[in-house]
Write an enzyme that holds these catalytic residues in place. Structure first.
Site, PDB file in Angstrom:
ATOM      1  N   CYS A  93       1.842   6.921 -16.443  1.00 44.65           N
ATOM      2  CA  CYS A  93       1.612   8.005 -15.477  1.00 44.65           C
ATOM      3  C   CYS A  93       0.589   8.954 -16.069  1.00 44.65           C
ATOM      4  CB  CYS A  93       2.924   8.735 -15.201  1.00 44.65           C
ATOM      5  SG  CYS A  93       2.748  10.080 -14.015  1.00 44.65           S
ATOM      6  N   LEU A  94      -0.386   9.329 -15.253  1.00 45.01           N
ATOM      7  CA  LEU A  94      -1.427  10.243 -15.742  1.00 45.01           C
ATOM      8  C   LEU A  94      -0.838  11.613 -16.063  1.00 45.01           C
ATOM      9  CD1 LEU A  94      -4.290   9.256 -13.264  1.00 45.01           C
ATOM     10  CD2 LEU A  94      -3.929   8.435 -15.613  1.00 45.01           C
ATOM     11  N   GLY A 145      -3.894   5.082  -9.581  1.00 44.58           N
ATOM     12  CA  GLY A 145      -3.384   5.846  -8.453  1.00 44.58           C
ATOM     13  C   GLY A 145      -3.311   7.317  -8.815  1.00 44.58           C
ATOM     14  N   HIS A 156       5.361   4.249  -6.986  1.00 47.50           N
ATOM     15  CA  HIS A 156       5.226   5.289  -8.017  1.00 47.50           C
ATOM     16  C   HIS A 156       4.605   6.561  -7.405  1.00 47.50           C
ATOM     17  CE1 HIS A 156       4.080   6.496 -12.293  1.00 47.50           C
ATOM     18  NE2 HIS A 156       3.280   7.273 -11.573  1.00 47.50           N
ATOM     19  N   GLU A 157       3.546   6.380  -6.613  1.00 47.01           N
ATOM     20  CA  GLU A 157       2.860   7.555  -6.024  1.00 47.01           C
ATOM     21  C   GLU A 157       3.736   8.230  -4.974  1.00 47.01           C
ATOM     22  OE1 GLU A 157       0.482   8.442  -7.708  1.00 47.01           O
ATOM     23  OE2 GLU A 157       0.008   6.545  -8.663  1.00 47.01           O
ATOM     24  N   HIS A 174       6.040  10.539  -6.561  1.00 49.89           N
ATOM     25  CA  HIS A 174       5.407  11.835  -6.883  1.00 49.89           C
ATOM     26  C   HIS A 174       5.485  12.790  -5.684  1.00 49.89           C
ATOM     27  CE1 HIS A 174       3.746  11.500 -10.886  1.00 49.89           C
ATOM     28  NE2 HIS A 174       3.089  10.384 -10.616  1.00 49.89           N
ATOM     29  N   GLN A 220       0.122  15.704  -8.226  1.00 47.53           N
ATOM     30  CA  GLN A 220      -0.336  15.730  -9.625  1.00 47.53           C
ATOM     31  C   GLN A 220      -1.511  16.676  -9.846  1.00 47.53           C
ATOM     32  OE1 GLN A 220      -0.358  11.211  -9.631  1.00 47.53           O
ATOM     33  NE2 GLN A 220       0.093  11.602 -11.774  1.00 47.53           N
TER      34      GLN A 220
HETATM   35  O1  K1U Z   1       0.412   8.262 -10.677  1.00 53.40           O
HETATM   36  C1  K1U Z   1      -0.175   8.104 -11.724  1.00 53.40           C
HETATM   37  O2  K1U Z   1       0.054   8.845 -12.655  1.00 53.40           O
HETATM   38  C2  K1U Z   1      -1.166   6.976 -11.888  1.00 53.40           C
HETATM   39  C3  K1U Z   1      -0.563   5.787 -12.625  1.00 53.40           C
HETATM   40  C4  K1U Z   1      -0.183   4.735 -11.614  1.00 53.40           C
HETATM   41  C5  K1U Z   1       0.690   3.623 -12.099  1.00 53.40           C
HETATM   42  C6  K1U Z   1       0.399   2.863 -13.217  1.00 53.40           C
HETATM   43  C7  K1U Z   1       1.223   1.852 -13.622  1.00 53.40           C
HETATM   44  C8  K1U Z   1       2.318   1.536 -12.895  1.00 53.40           C
HETATM   45  C9  K1U Z   1       2.621   2.277 -11.794  1.00 53.40           C
HETATM   46  C10 K1U Z   1       1.793   3.312 -11.388  1.00 53.40           C
HETATM   47  C11 K1U Z   1      -1.597   5.253 -13.575  1.00 53.40           C
HETATM   48  O3  K1U Z   1      -2.650   4.893 -13.207  1.00 53.40           O
HETATM   49  S1  K1U Z   1      -1.147   5.227 -15.250  1.00 53.40           S
HETATM   50  C12 K1U Z   1      -2.539   4.630 -16.128  1.00 53.40           C
HETATM   51  C13 K1U Z   1      -2.944   3.232 -15.871  1.00 53.40           C
HETATM   52  O4  K1U Z   1      -4.079   3.031 -15.538  1.00 53.40           O
HETATM   53  C14 K1U Z   1      -2.064   2.063 -15.957  1.00 53.40           C
HETATM   54  C15 K1U Z   1      -0.943   2.006 -16.752  1.00 53.40           C
HETATM   55  C16 K1U Z   1      -0.145   0.874 -16.781  1.00 53.40           C
HETATM   56  C17 K1U Z   1      -0.485  -0.223 -16.055  1.00 53.40           C
HETATM   57  C18 K1U Z   1      -1.625  -0.178 -15.260  1.00 53.40           C
HETATM   58  C19 K1U Z   1      -2.415   0.940 -15.223  1.00 53.40           C
HETATM   59 ZN    ZN Z   2       2.337   9.097 -12.021  1.00 51.43          ZN
END
Ligand code: K1U
Ligand code: ZN
Length: 173
Positions: free
Chosen positions: A95-96, A49, A137-138, A141, A54
Site C-alpha cells: 500500500c502506498l 492503484g 484494496h482501493e 480505502h 489516500q
Molecule cells: O492503494 C494503494 O496503496 C496502491 C497499492 C495497490 C495494491 C498493490 C498490491 C495489492 C493490492 C493493491 C499499490 O500499488 S502498492 C505498490 C505496488 O506497486 C505493488 C505492490 C505489490 C504488488 C504489486 C504492486
Molecule cells: Zn492502499
C-alpha cells in the site's frame, strides 16, 4: 504517463485514512482536474492503484493501472461491487500509504463492479487476477479501511510503531 502535479499521499497511521468517502455528486471541473493529479501520484509512486482517500479527498474515486506498459489507466467513480466470487485466495499486498510493508490478505478471486468513468459513463468491469485484488484494496480505502487492518493486532501495532518512528526521523532530517 500523466504530467499533472502529484499530490501528497497520507501515511498510516494518519487518522484521515479512516474517513468514509461520500459519493462524487457531480463530475465537474474539480473532479476532472483531480483525476490526472491522482494518476500522476500513482505513477510517480510506482503504484498500481490509488484511492482519493489516500490524497485526503474523501469522495468515491479511484484510479488503477495494472498494465505492464503503465499505459492503461482506469478511472472508477462511485464504484459499487455488484458481485464478488465466494472463492477467495490469500495474496501479498502492499500500500502506498503503508510504505515498505507487504503481507498476505484474503480476497475474492473475481469481482463485478459498476462505476462511472471519467466522462460519467456507467461501466461494468468484470475483473480477476491483480485487477480484482486492486479494486477490492482501493474500495476498502474508500470505506476508511487500510489493508493492515486484516492483520493481527500484534503485526498491526508493530507496523504502526515502525512507521511512526520513520515519520519522526524524516521530520528531524
Ligand atoms: O492503494 C494503494 O496503496 C496502491 C497499492 C495497490 C495494491 C498493490 C498490491 C495489492 C493490492 C493493491 C499499490 O500499488 S502498492 C505498490 C505496488 O506497486 C505493488 C505492490 C505489490 C504488488 C504489486 C504492486
Ligand atoms: Zn492502499
Amino acid at each position: 504517463m500523466s504530467s499533472a502535479e502529484p499530490l501528497t499521499i497520507l501515511c498510516y497511521p494518519d487518522p484521515r485514512l479512516h474517513t468514509v468517502a461520500r459519493p462524487v455528486a457531480q463530475i465537474d471541473d474539480r473532479i476532472r482536474a483531480l483525476i490526472p493529479r491522482m494518476l500522476s501520484t500513482m505513477y510517480e509512486a510506482n503504484g498500481i492503484g490509488l484511492a482519493a482517500t489516500q490524497v485526503d479527498v474523501h469522495e468515491r474515486l479511484i484510479v488503477i493501472d495494472v498494465s505492464e506498459g503503465r499505459n492503461q489507466p482506469m478511472v472508477l467513480i462511485n464504484p459499487e461491487i455488484e458481485w464478488a466470487s465466494p472463492e477467495k485466495r490469500k495474496g501479498e499486498e502492499g500500500c502506498l500509504s503503508v510504505p515498505g510493508i507487504y503481507d498476505g490478505v484474503e480476497r475474492s478471486l473475481a469481482v463485478r463492479v459498476r462505476a462511472q468513468d471519467g466522462e460519467g459513463k456507467s461501466r461494468v468491469i468484470e475483473a480477476d487476477g491483480m485487477l480484482a485484488v486492486c479494486i477490492q484494496h482501493e474500495m476498502d480505502h474508500l470505506m476508511g479501511k487500510v489493508f493492515v487492518e486484516y492483520l493481527s493486532p500484534l503485526k498491526r501495532n508493530r507496523i504502526k510503531g515502525k512507521l511512526v518512528k520513520a515519520q519522526r526521523e524524516a521530520m528531524r532530517a
